[in-house]
Design an enzyme around this catalytic site. Structure first.
Site, short mmCIF file in Angstrom:
data_model
loop_
_atom_site.label_atom_id
_atom_site.label_comp_id
_atom_site.label_asym_id
_atom_site.label_seq_id
_atom_site.Cartn_x
_atom_site.Cartn_y
_atom_site.Cartn_z
N HIS A 208 -0.60 -14.53 63.75
CA HIS A 208 -1.77 -13.72 63.35
C HIS A 208 -1.70 -12.35 64.03
O HIS A 208 -1.97 -11.31 63.41
CB HIS A 208 -3.09 -14.37 63.79
CG HIS A 208 -3.38 -15.71 63.19
ND1 HIS A 208 -3.76 -16.80 63.93
CD2 HIS A 208 -3.38 -16.13 61.89
CE1 HIS A 208 -3.99 -17.83 63.14
NE2 HIS A 208 -3.76 -17.46 61.90
N LYS B 86 -13.55 -26.43 56.99
CA LYS B 86 -12.65 -27.38 57.65
C LYS B 86 -13.11 -27.53 59.09
O LYS B 86 -13.86 -26.71 59.60
CB LYS B 86 -11.20 -26.92 57.55
CG LYS B 86 -10.92 -25.48 57.93
CD LYS B 86 -9.46 -25.15 57.62
CE LYS B 86 -9.11 -23.76 58.10
NZ LYS B 86 -7.78 -23.32 57.79
N ARG C 14 3.30 -16.63 54.70
CA ARG C 14 4.43 -17.28 55.36
C ARG C 14 5.40 -17.85 54.35
O ARG C 14 6.56 -17.54 54.32
CB ARG C 14 3.93 -18.41 56.27
CG ARG C 14 3.28 -17.92 57.54
CD ARG C 14 2.40 -18.97 58.15
NE ARG C 14 1.28 -19.28 57.28
CZ ARG C 14 0.28 -20.09 57.58
NH1 ARG C 14 0.29 -20.71 58.74
NH2 ARG C 14 -0.71 -20.28 56.74
N SER D 92 -1.96 -22.49 63.04
CA SER D 92 -2.88 -22.95 64.08
C SER D 92 -2.90 -24.46 64.13
O SER D 92 -2.92 -25.07 65.20
CB SER D 92 -4.29 -22.41 63.83
OG SER D 92 -4.31 -21.01 63.85
P1 ADP Z 1 -7.51 -19.28 56.92
O1 ADP Z 1 -8.09 -17.91 57.02
O2 ADP Z 1 -6.99 -19.57 55.55
O3 ADP Z 1 -8.38 -20.36 57.50
P2 ADP Z 1 -5.87 -18.70 59.23
O4 ADP Z 1 -7.08 -18.29 59.97
O5 ADP Z 1 -4.92 -19.63 59.95
O6 ADP Z 1 -6.18 -19.31 57.83
O7 ADP Z 1 -4.99 -17.44 58.85
C1 ADP Z 1 -5.52 -16.21 58.44
C2 ADP Z 1 -4.46 -15.46 57.66
O8 ADP Z 1 -3.29 -15.30 58.46
C3 ADP Z 1 -4.00 -16.14 56.37
O9 ADP Z 1 -3.72 -15.14 55.41
C4 ADP Z 1 -2.71 -16.83 56.76
O10 ADP Z 1 -1.83 -16.99 55.66
C5 ADP Z 1 -2.15 -15.84 57.76
N1 ADP Z 1 -1.26 -16.46 58.74
C6 ADP Z 1 -1.45 -17.61 59.43
N2 ADP Z 1 -0.42 -17.87 60.25
C7 ADP Z 1 0.47 -16.85 60.07
C8 ADP Z 1 1.76 -16.54 60.61
N3 ADP Z 1 2.36 -17.35 61.47
N4 ADP Z 1 2.37 -15.41 60.20
C9 ADP Z 1 1.78 -14.61 59.28
N5 ADP Z 1 0.57 -14.83 58.73
C10 ADP Z 1 -0.08 -15.94 59.11
#
Ligand code: ADP
Length: 160
Positions: free
Chosen positions: A17, A41, A90, A128
């Protein structure tokens, strides 16, 4: 001034992130790192904890501001005056989800554009949920999270 939001649940924030947010901060004048309050979730960390960890992780970056929000992401974007929503991609499975999300976002707020950053190959496998699972089993996830998150995970799982 080009303002972007980077919304997510960030439970917790990972180096994947952070990599996306820092690259976005080089492209846009200001990036609001929006920590969503109630995603559909189960969360390990509550919103206050997730915000605090992200604040510490980005303390050294001038144009990234961490804030919490609830409700529609398009309303959060309007509130802070953002015209761009940043997300990270990803693998192809992310694309399908983000594509649907961008279509709906366009319907709800035509002036908000979504820009996706490709994951850094070094962090492409990071999520995560995977990190939480490894940490819950006693694994060392230090290479993939900021120090503040490692400490918090240790407290939640390892110190038990
Ligand atoms: P969500 O918002 O769907 O609950 P997250 O908070 O984990 O998911 O991720 C926020 C954003 O960051 C999403 O667009 C996700 O695809 C992206 N993301 C998560 N992990 C990574 C990573 N390792 N590298 C690049 N982008 C990521």
């Amino acid at each position: 001034m080009a303002i972007a939001i980077y919304p997510g649940s960030f439970d917790p924030v990972t180096l994947g992130h952070m990599d996306v947010a820092m690259r976005a901060a080089k492209v846009f004048d200001k990036v609001y790192f929006g920590v969503y309050s109630k995603p559909h979730k189960d969360m390990l960390f509550d919103q206050t904890e997730r915000i605090e960890m992200a604040k510490q992780a980005f303390a050294h970056v001038d144009n990234i501001e961490v804030c919490g929000y609830s409700g529609l992401t398009v309303d959060f974007a309007k509130e802070v005056g953002a015209t761009v929503m940043v997300r990270g991609l990803r693998v192809s499975a992310d694309f399908e989800y983000e594509f649907d999300m961008s279509m709906m976002t366009k319907k709800l707020s035509p002036e908000l554009n979504m820009i996706c950053f490709m994951a850094n190959p070094e962090y492409q496998f990071l999520s995560s949920s995977l990190l939480k699972e490894i940490a819950s089993l006693g694994g060392d996830v230090r290479p993939w999270v900021p120090e503040v998150v490692w400490k918090a995970l240790k407290k939640k799982y390892i110190a038990k």
